[in-house]
Design an enzyme around this catalytic site. Structure first.
Site, short mmCIF file in Angstrom:
data_model
loop_
_atom_site.label_atom_id
_atom_site.label_comp_id
_atom_site.label_asym_id
_atom_site.label_seq_id
_atom_site.Cartn_x
_atom_site.Cartn_y
_atom_site.Cartn_z
N ASN A 6 52.30 50.86 28.00
CA ASN A 6 51.17 51.08 29.19
C ASN A 6 52.33 52.03 30.27
O ASN A 6 52.99 51.75 30.91
CB ASN A 6 51.00 49.75 29.85
N LYS A 13 55.84 50.51 30.58
CA LYS A 13 55.80 49.12 30.49
C LYS A 13 55.58 48.69 28.93
O LYS A 13 54.68 49.86 28.44
CB LYS A 13 54.42 48.29 31.28
N ARG A 91 47.89 52.16 26.34
CA ARG A 91 46.73 51.84 27.19
C ARG A 91 46.26 53.27 27.71
O ARG A 91 47.17 54.03 28.26
CB ARG A 91 47.11 51.14 28.47
N HIS A 180 39.35 48.39 34.32
CA HIS A 180 39.56 47.16 33.74
C HIS A 180 38.89 46.58 32.53
O HIS A 180 38.96 45.57 32.41
CB HIS A 180 39.49 46.06 34.90
N LEU A 212 40.48 39.67 39.75
CA LEU A 212 41.01 39.81 40.96
C LEU A 212 42.52 39.76 40.85
O LEU A 212 43.48 39.13 41.10
CB LEU A 212 40.65 38.47 41.76
N ARG A 244 42.86 49.59 48.62
CA ARG A 244 41.50 50.59 48.30
C ARG A 244 40.28 49.90 49.05
O ARG A 244 40.20 48.56 49.02
CB ARG A 244 41.21 50.50 46.93
N ASP A 286 49.56 42.40 49.61
CA ASP A 286 49.57 41.22 48.62
C ASP A 286 48.72 39.92 49.41
O ASP A 286 48.98 39.53 50.23
CB ASP A 286 51.03 40.94 48.60
N ASN A 338 45.61 32.29 40.25
CA ASN A 338 46.58 31.99 40.90
C ASN A 338 46.14 31.08 42.41
O ASN A 338 46.83 30.50 43.06
CB ASN A 338 47.83 32.42 41.28
N GLU A 390 46.02 41.95 28.77
CA GLU A 390 45.57 43.11 28.34
C GLU A 390 46.41 43.75 27.35
O GLU A 390 46.11 44.20 26.26
CB GLU A 390 45.60 44.22 29.71
P1 ADP Z 1 47.94 43.99 38.99
O1 ADP Z 1 46.61 44.67 39.34
O2 ADP Z 1 48.87 44.98 39.80
O3 ADP Z 1 48.24 43.62 37.58
P2 ADP Z 1 47.95 41.27 39.47
O4 ADP Z 1 46.87 40.77 38.53
O5 ADP Z 1 49.45 40.80 38.92
O6 ADP Z 1 47.99 42.57 39.87
O7 ADP Z 1 47.64 40.45 40.82
C1 ADP Z 1 48.38 40.66 41.96
C2 ADP Z 1 47.70 39.93 43.24
O8 ADP Z 1 47.72 38.49 42.83
C3 ADP Z 1 48.59 39.96 44.29
O9 ADP Z 1 47.64 40.15 45.40
C4 ADP Z 1 49.16 38.70 44.86
O10 ADP Z 1 49.33 38.36 45.98
C5 ADP Z 1 48.15 37.71 44.01
N1 ADP Z 1 48.54 36.58 43.69
C6 ADP Z 1 49.46 36.28 42.65
N2 ADP Z 1 49.69 34.77 42.80
C7 ADP Z 1 48.94 34.33 43.61
C8 ADP Z 1 48.92 33.13 44.59
N3 ADP Z 1 49.47 31.93 43.83
N4 ADP Z 1 48.11 33.11 45.74
C9 ADP Z 1 47.38 34.05 46.10
N5 ADP Z 1 47.58 35.27 45.52
C10 ADP Z 1 48.26 35.41 44.54
#
Ligand code: ADP
Length: 407
Positions: A6, A13, A91, A180, A212, A244, A286, A338, A390
């Protein structure tokens, strides 16, 4: 074994699979940034980083050479020679209208991916670089392209055509594509199996999947087929994301250009990298940081969280209406897997369409890779948390396409 690749604009990756089992994985970062002087490759085996290579990586070909080196390293590597790699899955973000499923890569496929660079200028070029690098080093190994857009090619025209003059679609390919797709497809398959076991046959299933993460999207899935996705012509439409804007009156960029004298590059940067959670909260892109700031009393951070959840709620409601019902909502990716407080807010007030959350289950979703049910026992609709994968989806597609061709 199947190697999954990827490539992003400055990253590579990879993950090696034996069947469904992940053998090892890694990430090369800062590839080509300032000539790749500060690039680093981290290789993981089990849960440990077993190798770290700091070396100049001016492009993806050089980065791939280091991947090969760590994979075959006599001490840290997991394979003895490249001959153990039976196939490579790539990918690819944009497959336009041409690719409705994963395909074996040949010169024609490469030309088509090149053609779609115009539609995905940030994503398809690095994807192509990854393909070319692998082809150079593994010329006899079959390679498969797995497209982010492919799953959404089942969307009906009334969902994907914009309200623009029709020639914009016909001549210029401006339409909603959705992205996605590999993640939505993976969790949709898991959810479908779960619902089938509960007595709801696949062809009757109506599911909304919520991916998300940093990027975020919602997909409506009817009978296993995507019928709408919140991401559109580019991955900018729909939900509020890390940086975004998501949905926006299309006159806003015009106003920025006319009244505020911004040019296209500045508007692009504003909407893609300075907006979303970051732009509203002023704290971070984040979600963890934004939630923490909101808990500490930062009202703009709270507003960013509220907007994020409100939009997810709106889309779930819209897609339930679009499908004429809803059997399950699925949460996945970093935030979806999470953040219980975000999930709670995303389904708040949706009891009227059959979604009743069980607070205790929602708060106790573990780290295992299972389907977690967080709806109440008397909830007409299921609310599920399913970790996405993925890379595994790409590995499975790659093995299947290669096996089909061998037959
Ligand atoms: P990507 O789209 O880069 O693959 P991820 O699927 O890893 O992203 O998601 C990243 C997002 O998930 C970030 O906004 C991060 O803050 C959020 N995140 C991860 N763990 C937690 C948590 N315990 N609580 C709230 N948000 C979380």
């Amino acid at each position: 074994m199947v190697l999954v690749i990827n490539c992003g604009s400055s990253s590579l990756k990879y993950e090696l699979f034996e069947g469904d089992r992940s053998v090892c994985s890694g990430l090369a970062e800062r590839v080509g940034v300032d000539g790749g002087e500060h690039a680093v490759l981290t290789h993981e085996y089990g849960d440990e980083a077993t190798a770290r290579v700091s070396a100049p990586m001016p492009d993806h070909t050089v980065a791939f050479d280091y991947v090969v080196e760590v994979l075959t390293d006599p001490e840290h590597g997991q394979i003895r020679s490249l001959q153990e790699i039976e196939a490579v899955g790539h990918r690819v973000v944009h497959g336009g209208e041409q690719f409705t499923e994963s395909v074996l890569i040949d010169d024609e496929v490469i030309a088509a991916i090149e053609d779609f660079c115009e539609l995905a200028p940030l994503h398809n070029p690095p994807n192509l670089e990854g393909i070319r690098a692998c082809r150079q080093r593994l010329p006899d190994v079959p390679m498969v392209a797995v497209f982010d857009t492919a799953f959404h090619q089942t969307m009906p025209a009334h969902a994907f055509v914009y309200g623009l003059p029709y020639r914009m679609y016909q001549k210029h390919r401006i339409r909603r594509y959705g992205f996605h797709g590999t993640s939505h497809r993976y969790v949709a398959i898991e959810a479908a199996q779960y619902l089938q076991a509960k007595g709801i046959p696949l062809e009757r299933q109506k599911i909304v999947t919520c991916h998300l993460g940093n990027g975020a999207s919602v997909t409506a899935i009817c009978g296993g087929r995507s019928v709408d996705c919140s991401l559109g012509f580019t991955p900018l439409e729909g939900l509020l994301m890390g940086t975004r804007s998501g949905d926006l009156d299309p006159a806003v960029p015009l106003h920025l250009i006319r009244a505020m004298d911004m040019d296209a590059v500045e508007v692009d940067r504003l909407l893609n990298t300075e907006s979303g959670l970051l732009g509203i909260s002023g704290v971070s892109s984040d979600m963890r940081d934004v939630v923490q700031a909101a808990e500490d009393g930062n009202t703009r951070a709270q507003l960013a969280v509220d907007i994020f959840c409100y939009r997810v709620r709106k889309y779930i409601g819209a897609y339930a209406a679009a499908m004429g019902g809803l059997d399950a909502v699925v949460f996945t990716a970093g935030i979806g897997e999470n953040a219980p407080e975000i999930r709670r807010d995303c389904v708040r007030g949706l009891e009227f369409i059959g979604l009743r959350l069980d607070e205790a289950s929602n708060n106790s979703v573990g780290d295992d890779r299972e389907v977690a049910v967080i709806s109440a026992a008397n909830s007409p609709g299921y609310i599920l948390v399913i970790p996405t994968d993925e890379e595994l989806m790409i590995a499975r597609d790659t093995a299947r396409v290669v096996a089909d061709i061998a037959e």
